[in-house]
Design an enzyme around this catalytic site. Structure first.
Site: not given
Length: 284
Positions: A88, A187-188
């Site tokens: 990400f 920050n899942p």
């Protein structure tokens, strides 16, 4: 005006027409990357040194491939991180949450704070905290093999020996630290299954495992973070967890008083949208 600057102007128009949000910046970043200079030095590139690979990069960005995949790096607070397919790309919204965590840790009466970053991805949050909070010891957790590989590269370069990477699931991570941690941050994945991200850079290139949360509302991993934080934190320790702007109330209500949470707050990002929740584990 040099030939390269003329080409950057043309590329800017192409990227703008393709809907790229920051066309001039991206054109300059690609030019700087291809020619091995800083953006402030683009005017120094001789006409004879122009590299046609610039237009290859522009074409990739025009197709909405992330700029960070083209250049191979992403900026996050004071760090330049290696990123690419399988991890990400860190976003400015997460910098706000990380800044809150850094200020909270600095205000603690703790000489060497113990921090856990659940689902570290590229390592952006963990490394920023280790860099900016003196003597902090940070444990970064990442179960996905591709993301773990990127985090390992970045921690090897920036970790300063105080950032430790663990290939564990965030729901079961680090039982050896139960009741000892000063701050948990995450920050899942939280996008609901079936939802389609608006930006092509996210939809087509970010790994789905980092985007889509479990459960009908996508908040299965957020609830796992709440349980893990409750297990890891010492009394008085803090947790911060990111979410989508429309999920603020649901995440806020996840940190219930009858589970020991105090001072639960919904916090906003730079665009004044609800972006992350913070809470403190009660001491009674």
């Amino acid at each position: 005006m040099t030939f390269l600057l003329d080409e950057i102007a043309l590329a800017t128009a192409r990227l703008a027409e393709a809907g790229v949000p920051s066309p001039r910046t991206d054109a300059e970043e690609i030019a700087a990357f291809v020619h091995g200079v800083r953006r402030s030095e683009l005017h120094t590139v001789k006409d004879s040194d122009f590299d046609a690979l610039f237009w290859e990069g522009v074409a990739r960005r025009e197709a909405r491939e992330p700029l960070q995949h083209i250049t191979g790096h992403a900026y996050f607070r004071y760090l330049e991180l290696k990123v690419g397919p399988g991890v990400f790309v860190p976003r400015p919204e997460t910098e706000v949450m990380t800044g809150w965590a850094i200020e909270t840790l600095r205000a603690m009466d703790v000489t060497a704070p113990l921090v856990v970053d659940l689902g570290t991805g590229s390592g952006a949050i963990a490394l920023s905290i280790a860099q900016e909070v003196a003597l902090a010891e940070v444990h970064a957790v990442e179960v996905d093999p591709a993301a773990y590989s990127w985090a390992k590269r970045n921690i090897s370069e920036h970790g300063q020996g105080r950032t430790h990477l663990h290939p564990e699931d965030l729901a079961e991570a680090l039982p050896e630290l139960n009741g000892k941690v000063d701050l948990v941050i995450s920050n899942p994945p939280y996008i609901p299954p079936g939802a389609i991200p608006r930006d092509p850079e996210v939809r087509d290139y970010d790994p789905s495992r980092a985007l889509y949360g479990s459960g009908d509302d996508g908040l299965g991993e957020v609830r796992a973070v709440e349980r893990t934080a409750r297990r890891l934190l010492r009394p008085g320790g803090w947790v911060a967890v990111e979410h989508a702007d429309e999920q603020g109330r649901a995440v806020y209500l996840t940190f219930r008083e009858d589970n020991g949470w105090r001072d639960v707050r919904l916090r906003q990002d730079l665009t004044r949208r609800d972006r992350f929740v913070t809470a403190r584990l009660g001491q009674d």
